[in-house]
Design an enzyme around this catalytic site. Structure first.
Site, PDB file in Angstrom:
ATOM      1  N   GLU A 103      42.550  23.292  35.501  1.00 53.26           N
ATOM      2  CA  GLU A 103      42.285  24.134  36.484  1.00 53.26           C
ATOM      3  C   GLU A 103      42.603  23.364  37.996  1.00 53.26           C
ATOM      4  O   GLU A 103      41.673  22.224  37.831  1.00 53.26           O
ATOM      5  CB  GLU A 103      40.991  24.933  36.783  1.00 53.26           C
ATOM      6  CG  GLU A 103      40.975  25.928  37.710  1.00 53.26           C
ATOM      7  CD  GLU A 103      39.616  26.542  37.974  1.00 53.26           C
ATOM      8  OE1 GLU A 103      38.591  26.324  37.239  1.00 53.26           O
ATOM      9  OE2 GLU A 103      39.669  27.515  39.033  1.00 53.26           O
ATOM     10  N   ARG A 323      32.993  17.213  24.240  1.00 63.41           N
ATOM     11  CA  ARG A 323      33.158  17.129  25.425  1.00 63.41           C
ATOM     12  C   ARG A 323      32.708  15.717  25.649  1.00 63.41           C
ATOM     13  O   ARG A 323      31.739  15.199  24.977  1.00 63.41           O
ATOM     14  CB  ARG A 323      32.340  17.809  26.209  1.00 63.41           C
ATOM     15  CG  ARG A 323      32.793  18.493  27.402  1.00 63.41           C
ATOM     16  CD  ARG A 323      31.891  19.394  28.228  1.00 63.41           C
ATOM     17  NE  ARG A 323      32.044  19.115  29.687  1.00 63.41           N
ATOM     18  CZ  ARG A 323      33.083  19.832  30.186  1.00 63.41           C
ATOM     19  NH1 ARG A 323      33.689  20.812  29.700  1.00 63.41           N
ATOM     20  NH2 ARG A 323      33.220  19.384  31.676  1.00 63.41           N
ATOM     21  N   LYS A 333      33.648  18.716  37.247  1.00 63.86           N
ATOM     22  CA  LYS A 333      33.830  19.138  38.546  1.00 63.86           C
ATOM     23  C   LYS A 333      32.680  19.888  39.139  1.00 63.86           C
ATOM     24  O   LYS A 333      32.449  19.796  40.276  1.00 63.86           O
ATOM     25  CB  LYS A 333      35.159  19.964  38.753  1.00 63.86           C
ATOM     26  CG  LYS A 333      36.431  19.115  38.356  1.00 63.86           C
ATOM     27  CD  LYS A 333      37.874  20.013  38.385  1.00 63.86           C
ATOM     28  CE  LYS A 333      37.932  20.755  37.176  1.00 63.86           C
ATOM     29  NZ  LYS A 333      39.205  21.503  37.112  1.00 63.86           N
TER      30      LYS A 333
HETATM   31  P1  ATP Z   1      35.090  20.855  34.716  1.00 62.39           P
HETATM   32  O1  ATP Z   1      33.389  21.157  34.191  1.00 62.39           O
HETATM   33  O2  ATP Z   1      35.284  19.547  35.155  1.00 62.39           O
HETATM   34  O3  ATP Z   1      35.301  21.917  35.753  1.00 62.39           O
HETATM   35  P2  ATP Z   1      36.481  22.163  33.079  1.00 62.39           P
HETATM   36  O4  ATP Z   1      36.542  22.402  31.653  1.00 62.39           O
HETATM   37  O5  ATP Z   1      36.287  23.561  33.751  1.00 62.39           O
HETATM   38  O6  ATP Z   1      35.772  21.023  33.369  1.00 62.39           O
HETATM   39  P3  ATP Z   1      39.356  22.105  33.351  1.00 62.39           P
HETATM   40  O7  ATP Z   1      40.218  21.534  34.640  1.00 62.39           O
HETATM   41  O8  ATP Z   1      39.445  23.496  33.272  1.00 62.39           O
HETATM   42  O9  ATP Z   1      37.909  21.721  33.763  1.00 62.39           O
HETATM   43  O10 ATP Z   1      39.565  21.259  32.263  1.00 62.39           O
HETATM   44  C1  ATP Z   1      41.023  20.974  31.652  1.00 62.39           C
HETATM   45  C2  ATP Z   1      40.639  20.528  30.113  1.00 62.39           C
HETATM   46  O11 ATP Z   1      39.836  19.270  30.431  1.00 62.39           O
HETATM   47  C3  ATP Z   1      40.196  21.558  29.387  1.00 62.39           C
HETATM   48  O12 ATP Z   1      40.832  21.513  28.015  1.00 62.39           O
HETATM   49  C4  ATP Z   1      38.613  20.958  29.195  1.00 62.39           C
HETATM   50  O13 ATP Z   1      38.073  21.184  28.198  1.00 62.39           O
HETATM   51  C5  ATP Z   1      38.849  19.420  29.509  1.00 62.39           C
HETATM   52  N1  ATP Z   1      37.663  18.792  29.778  1.00 62.39           N
HETATM   53  C6  ATP Z   1      37.070  18.897  30.971  1.00 62.39           C
HETATM   54  N2  ATP Z   1      36.091  18.361  31.027  1.00 62.39           N
HETATM   55  C7  ATP Z   1      36.108  17.419  29.754  1.00 62.39           C
HETATM   56  C8  ATP Z   1      34.894  16.604  29.329  1.00 62.39           C
HETATM   57  N3  ATP Z   1      33.902  16.182  29.894  1.00 62.39           N
HETATM   58  N4  ATP Z   1      35.362  16.081  28.069  1.00 62.39           N
HETATM   59  C9  ATP Z   1      36.433  16.605  27.594  1.00 62.39           C
HETATM   60  N5  ATP Z   1      37.193  17.386  28.016  1.00 62.39           N
HETATM   61  C10 ATP Z   1      37.096  17.909  29.074  1.00 62.39           C
HETATM   62 MG    MG Z   2      36.820  24.958  34.633  1.00 63.68          MG
END
Ligand code: ATP
Ligand code: MG
Length: 570
Positions: A103, A323, A333
């Protein structure tokens, strides 16, 4: 040299490499490689060894530089990437398509690097490809700046994608699919308050809105889209099962009214779908064969497949992985954004953050990030690694590449008696003469590290590295006097030095853990070492990484009027 090499050329190729890597070529270490490419050479080992011995003799007579120059005629394969548990279930070789769906609501971090590398590498291991999809259906959080930052981050990492898409470009399709859900009695517009919805879920009770007929739902949905209803007055809900043990299935939200303008679609849309609704539709219709997501989504799998079934869309293979979380680091984020907004950190590239920009600024190399994140494999196994393995990998790569420099931290003055001023040439790298030397002019005064000064005692002999031996004659506060002993000869202690006359003021910023055990911000997480470095550091460019001997690797971050600013790497 292109095309197939002859036996003699192959011998030459690997003998040169052996000599450059280990200073001396040894035929016994080269023969395996040669036979690997020329299995027939085994048939007459005597002749093969003879060729190898002759070539080793020739190559060992060359200087390091000559051997390196000759190596340029050949192409050397990079070491094969370790494939660790990146097996995809039901994968057809050459027909694998994965996607990385960030995102654009912030800068990418090392958790994204893990997801992106798993998506990219597992596809590549099966002869497949990866798409980059911006999952941008929340106008309140998303920005073009973040789209650009994500692409820049992936490019830095070395992740490749074969196509790029934006979920928000498919809004009209989602509206059509939603109408299809209404017609099939699988969704309804709910005009309850958020409070009522929450209570209903807790008490496993459906609300009165569930009885709405398709026509009414469609007309309300149209009003939601046209901006005729205010935000919060209605949502579209999936008709799940309010009694389900899986709380996700208790009539989750599919659309909500958000009137904020979207960075890409402007104010064209006022009704936005939820992640739960778009993820399965995008994965299926983009032809994704293997869709990976982090483990915390596992409960949502039931909803994912239910939506696809209702819409009669092909289900992809869903795969979960753990994760990445590291003690003391906010790898999300959701945790980073408030720190930026409250100005507790300098920005997205503050060296204490786990963002890719911050890692790069600290001199962490993308190759090290790649091998670190892939080392966990595609598994759901939870581990709480620390930064150690990443830093060790980084050091290993930097060791070969980085020039050495002297840095006197928290310095003490050293006054030398009886030594002539000298101009010495000091090697830039202990093992690679090809990296050249730098000149240093000395007089009788130096800066040495405060800790080195402290450890010296009167009467002790020590060596200024690459210069001469001295005997300590006097020690006072922050100062050491010594007299010249000899140019050569063994001395137990060897210390680095900076000629006082040409010393350059130097600061090294050190990023510590940003969060404490309880996850709170640590006020003093950024510290600083100050001292003097040698004058040749002035010639470094921003972004250059050097090894300050017996201190560590540091990356040049800024040149200020009063001196140089580095960031400690590893
Ligand atoms: P955040 O908490 O940083 O917003 P998110 O999952 O909402 O994390 P996205 O931008 O939606 O962030 O994530 C894009 C991809 O990266 C998704 O497939 C998510 O599962 C993966 N991802 C995000 N954070 C991690 C992490 N700490 N470890 C592994 N994969 C991650
Ligand atoms: Mg997200």
């Amino acid at each position: 040299m292109a095309g197939k090499l002859s036996l003699e050329e192959t011998i030459r190729k690997y003998t040169l490499k052996n000599a450059v890597d280990y200073k001396l070529a040894i035929p016994g270490k080269v023969v395996g490689k040669v036979i690997g490419e020329f299995p027939d050479a085994k048939n007459d080992m005597k002749a093969t060894m003879k060729l190898l011995n002759e070539e080793a003799k020739r190559v060992n007579a060359l200087t390091h530089e000559q051997a390196q120059a000759e190596m340029k005629e050949f192409e050397y394969e990079e070491k094969k990437e370790e494939k660790k548990e990146l097996e995809l279930p039901n994968a057809v070789q050459g027909h694998v398509l994965t996607r990385f769906p960030p995102e654009p609501s912030g800068y990418p971090h090392i958790g994204h690097a893990k997801a992106a590398w798993l998506d990219c590498q597992s596809a590549a291991n099966h002869g497949g490809k990866m798409l980059l999809r911006f999952d941008d259906t929340n106008p309140e959080k998303e920005k073009q700046e973040y789209v650009d930052a994500i692409k820049e981050g992936l490019t830095w990492l070395g992740v490749e994608w074969s196509g790029e898409s934006y979920t928000s470009d498919r809004m009209d399709d989602f509206y059509t699919s939603c109408d299809e859900m209404f017609v099939k009695y699988k969704a309804y517009v709910c005009t309850c308050t958020a409070e009522q919805v929450k209570k209903g879920r807790e008490e496993k009770k459906a609300c009165d809105c569930t009885v709405r007929e398709p026509q009414e739902n469609m007309s309300l949905f149209r009003k939601m889209r046209e901006g005729k209803m205010v935000g919060g007055s209605a949502v579209v809900r999936f008709r799940g099962d309010m009694h389900s043990d899986n709380t996700v299935m208790r009539d989750p939200t599919l659309f909500r009214i958000i009137t904020a303008p979207h960075y890409r679609q402007g104010d064209k849309y006022k009704c936005w779908p939820s992640y739960d609704f778009v993820a399965p539709i995008m994965d299926s219709t983009e032809g994704i064969t293997h869709a990976m997501r982090t483990k915390e989504y596992e409960l949502r799998n039931e909803l994912y497949f239910a939506i696809l079934k209702i819409l009669e869309l092909r289900p992809p293979q869903l795969i979960e992985f753990s994760r990445l979380s590291i003690k003391g680091a906010p790898i999300s984020k959701r945790l980073i954004t408030p720190l930026i907004e409250q100005k507790k950190v300098e920005g997205w590239d503050d060296p204490r953050l786990p963002t890719l920009k911050a890692l790069a600024r600290k001199g962490i190399l993308p190759e090290a990030v790649k091998s670190f994140v892939l080392s966990f494999g595609l598994t759901k196994v939870e581990s709480e690694p620390n930064w150690g393995a990443l830093l060790a990998e980084n050091r290993k790569i930097l060791d070969e590449r980085c020039m050495r420099r002297y840095f006197a931290r928290s310095p003490a003055k050293l006054m030398v008696e009886g030594a002539p001023g000298k101009e010495v040439e000091v090697p830039n790298h202990p093992k690679n003469a090809g990296m050249g030397k730098r000149k240093m002019a000395t007089a009788s005064e130096f800066w040495i590290a405060g800790t080195d000064a402290e450890a010296l005692s009167v009467g002790e002999t020590f060596r200024l590295k690459e210069l001469y031996n001295l005997v300590v004659t006097e020690k006072a506060d922050g100062m050491v006097r010594a007299k010249y002993d000899a140019d050569e000869g063994l001395a137990a202690k060897k210390i680095q030095w900076v000629p006082l006359e040409s010393a350059v003021a130097c600061k090294v910023k050190i990023a510590g853990d940003l969060l404490d055990e309880a996850g709170n911000f640590r006020e003093n997480s950024l510290s600083e070492d100050a001292g003097f470095c040698e004058i040749s550091c002035r010639e470094l460019a921003l972004g250059d990484i050097v090894q300050f001997e017996r201190y560590g690797y540091a990356r040049m971050d800024k040149k200020e009027e009063h001196g140089l600013v580095f960031i400690f790497s590893c």
